[in-house]
Design an enzyme around this catalytic site. Structure first.
Site, PDB file in Angstrom:
ATOM      1  N   LEU C 245       0.821  -1.216   0.000  1.00  0.00           N
ATOM      2  CA  LEU C 245       0.000   0.000   0.000  1.00  0.00           C
ATOM      3  C   LEU C 245       0.859   1.271   0.000  1.00  0.00           C
ATOM      4  CD1 LEU C 245      -2.962   0.935   0.131  1.00  0.00           C
ATOM      5  CD2 LEU C 245      -2.670   1.113   2.609  1.00  0.00           C
ATOM      6  N   ASP C 246       0.618   2.130  -0.961  1.00  0.00           N
ATOM      7  CA  ASP C 246       1.309   3.428  -1.066  1.00  0.00           C
ATOM      8  C   ASP C 246       2.813   3.281  -1.280  1.00  0.00           C
ATOM      9  OD1 ASP C 246      -1.166   4.486  -0.601  1.00  0.00           O
ATOM     10  OD2 ASP C 246      -0.773   5.038   1.473  1.00  0.00           O
ATOM     11  N   GLU C 247       3.242   2.089  -1.682  1.00  0.00           N
ATOM     12  CA  GLU C 247       4.676   1.862  -1.848  1.00  0.00           C
ATOM     13  C   GLU C 247       5.062   1.604  -3.300  1.00  0.00           C
ATOM     14  OE1 GLU C 247       6.955   2.207   0.354  1.00  0.00           O
ATOM     15  OE2 GLU C 247       6.113   1.844   2.348  1.00  0.00           O
TER      16      GLU C 247
END
Lengths: 302, 302, 302, 302
Positions: C245-247
């Protein structure tokens, strides 16, 4: 929860606050005691200062400028008395001043030609709650924007224009502005020259977007000339319209980077993004009474 | 005519004005009438408000903050009485306040390790007249900067440092700060951790430059981690030092664009340009008493 | 003449040029002679290189990346042979490669929740001719955007979503993406978590806009957390979606300046302007095959 | 470890690499096969392309520009043969071309008047390893910078100048440039007009920093005029000097925001920060042979 909903909730929480918000703008010769006098005046009229910004220009000109935003319960009932009481102060201290009330939203007209991007941005910011105004009419010398404008419930007037019929056109436009009681007139890429007669009707109430970083490329075809000059940045300028073409008081400017690979069409596309945000900012500040015009410059109280 | 000469001439024209300039910073519970009270107080003490900025935070916290810059003939002789008279107001309205005088220049110490770019920038801005302070001492755990510092007539103290001797080192540093009566301590890429004991000696008087866009890349080796993450912008953050590492109140931040071609060394070079301008701005604002710390945030009156 | 008309005229002048434009993207182990080999290959296939960008990462990893844009008369008839001939080269030099043709426009789906600003920007850029794609479907877990989307002739599918019915929802979404033969999936502020199963269906083909300057404020409520931290800049990040997530690999980031006067709603408004331009840029670059993903980073050939 | 140490280590790791790096810049009429021809030529001369950028201007002018950076073992011994072999290609395809070698550092002269900020920045970037050149002499019509310059081991020549003795002054300057075998001449706020005769000696080898965002405020006193016009952004422009004053090909421009509170001295201070970074960038790109002048524009291969 969308931003719009949040904004509406925030306004609701403030109750009828926005009805009770006023702004006082003053310009006068600089001398000691003005802040004390104005703040005491507001206090004595049950008004609490929410925001205050001031500026003194250089000692030779010696002018003092201040913008005070205040809150006053039942402002509507009290404002007449407040303004009446203020007259004496103003006279004694040679003040130019202006009271504005959030409850009295300014009435805005937008003029546009073929390029719709500035119009679209203004309508979008307005729907989003960022422009505190009533957009009461859109005027264009082309039919292109009619559908978009009317779908938002805003009257659209098609007035063909060219320099041969300028006088007649402007008479009709002035009549329209009066019919709609327009306070602010935005030239959102309206590509017709306005006559001094027209401009004089709306002193410091016409905001234009010029598609260059003024004073570079004053006049026509700025992107073509920027391309020919090989500049590495292009810009846009929003300013009040005066009778000196592209020489009116600048409100806001911004730029973006370009390079040798960008042709004229690329410059126009990049420029259109700058134009729309620069114009929207200038309009917002005008609507919030953040701008004082002094000579050929603006003081913008952020 | 160089800028420096112009600045000097401007100051000269103002006569002994800068001796007669003061600043009053106040924080108190928000309520009507504060601006009126403060501006009337200054007026009654022969002081003319030159610049005034205020801010109220959200209604729940209900605090009011103001920074007033004023001019008062013979301020030096009057300031004691002024401060004494102010005490009653402050007590009655639960005010935190601070009087500062341009004639009393803050005394600044700079701590630096091996990277000299922030030190050089500060010295350059200081020579250029942009930082209104006396730089009274430079402390470093390396000898590299000695020549440059001493050539400007500033004492340079080499104090080797590592975590094993931290306590002793900090004692010596504190002693030095006292010897030089230091008001502001700038960590200009000083790469040693400070203990809570040291930090407590200088609450809101230590400004650090962190080489990342906080809170991204808190801690060590931010440029290496920025490179590994593949970010498209890198930044720097100046903040007051507290005992929560890299968590102190942020004063200023800025960024520059990078791309896939930039390796870690490129990021450090680009970053060093950001660091030096971000730190210089924060220091300038602190010296001009433009910053009020509220909780873990700063209010910066530009 | 409006920009749109000019763009159309320019395309017309280029005749069927855009039909004859292709792009070759290659990644392979770095060694001498690759540019010579590829440019000679294109020359031998009657193709003229219009634009070429290359990059070699650090010596340890030793990879070479190149994007060549070429023009070839009657490209449609020749591309099969070209691709077939290229296979031997690719095998001999361990190349990952991809041919793309302007005549084969990518098919794009947009997912949106309640906030419409990113959707509006994409539709605006698309109408303006800036996004060279077919927007074939819009999917939302709210009905709000239906009218605007359908008025442009784009199918709108309302699929309510929450974590309890995630599996079923994603099955329906995947079925829709297949029905519409979607190449690119844009999350234009779609506020639902996607499962690994869904993400794996569209590797490096889902672009998200995260409303913070990643890696700062990873996760939920970034503007609230930015407000609490007192940052002086806020940002947005567009990235490919991966199962971290968000990476995922960052494509583009940008920021704007904020100060102590901006509350959370102000941050969201300012942020929405950043989000829409950052997402639009990332999508444009993807559509022009300017992005190569390498590990968790992007190489973006401007 | 300081950045400078890291840069030195990186260069060391690359062994004698920088000795073996060359750059080939070509301008020629556009036609198919040029990239193939050039890359094959380099391959046949044992040279590996490290970086390559190209550009074709509009079809009417029909010119192709390319910059190739290559690595070649024992380049010093091979370059003469390589250049000799290239002549035939160049003649056959009407190429303007230029071979440059990292091992042959350009020799730079800096001219400065009273304002030292651009000189200081250049010296700082040079010490930091960012400007790959030998600064062989500094010339000034004031003595102010002597100490700083000589402390770095650079010869400083004081040559008083004014328009009455211009011819004699320029003769001496030209003689000095010849004595020091100067390749590049930087006007780092050198406030004397150069005659066509002088300029012709150094075509596209004199870089000036103009203290405005050209073409705005061409000529003298740009900051004063920017102040009078009330602009909201000020800028600086680096350009090659031609005999049309302030009209030479622009290399780089940048801006910073100002507002009504900034007086002329403030504009100069803010401007000096823009000037120094804009000039340093332009010089860096020139030294890396990233700039091709075409007509009155520059192509800058970043």
């Amino acid at each position: 929860m969308s931003i719009k909903t949040e904004v509406e909730m925030k306004l609701k929480q403030q109750g009828n606050q926005s009805e009770n918000r006023g702004r006082l703008l003053v310009k006068c010769p600089d001398k000691p005691g003005i802040v004390s006098m104005l703040s005491t005046f507001l206090l004595n009229h049950d008004s609490n200062i929410i925001e205050s910004s001031q500026y003194s220009n250089d000692p030779e000109k010696g002018n003092f400028f201040i913008r005070m935003e205040f809150y006053c319960e039942n402002l509507k009932e009290k404002s007449a008395q407040m303004e009446s009481d203020f007259e004496e102060i103003a006279t004694n201290h040679s003040m130019d001043y202006h009271f504005a009330y959030e409850s009295e939203r300014k009435r805005t007209a937008i003029f546009v030609s073929k390029e719709p991007h500035c119009l679209i941005e203004l309508l979008w910011e307005w729907q989003n709650g960022d422009l505190d105004t009533d957009i009461v009419v859109v005027v264009s010398n082309h039919e292109d924007a009619r559908e978009m404008v009317e779908s938002l419930g805003i009257p659209f007037h098609y007035i063909p224009a060219n320099k041969d019929i300028r006088k007649k056109v402007e008479e009709e436009q002035i009549r329209l502005m009066e019919e709609y009681s327009v306070d602010l007139l935005i030239l959102a890429r309206y590509m017709q020259i306005l006559t001094p007669d027209f401009v004089n009707h709306f002193q410091h109430r016409i905001i234009n977007i010029h598609h260059s970083f003024l004073p570079a490329f004053i006049g026509a075809r700025p992107y073509e000339r920027a391309y020919d000059r090989g500049v590495k940045l292009i810009g846009a300028t929003s300013h009040y319209v005066t009778n000196d073409l592209d020489e009116g008081p600048i409100i806001e400017q911004d730029i973006e980077r370009v390079d040798h690979r960008d042709d004229v069409i690329d410059l126009k596309k990049i420029g259109s993004r700058i134009e729309r945000r620069v114009l929207a900012k200038a309009v917002k500040w005008h609507l919030e009474n953040r701008i004082i015009v002094e000579g050929n410059k603006t003081i913008v109280f952020h």
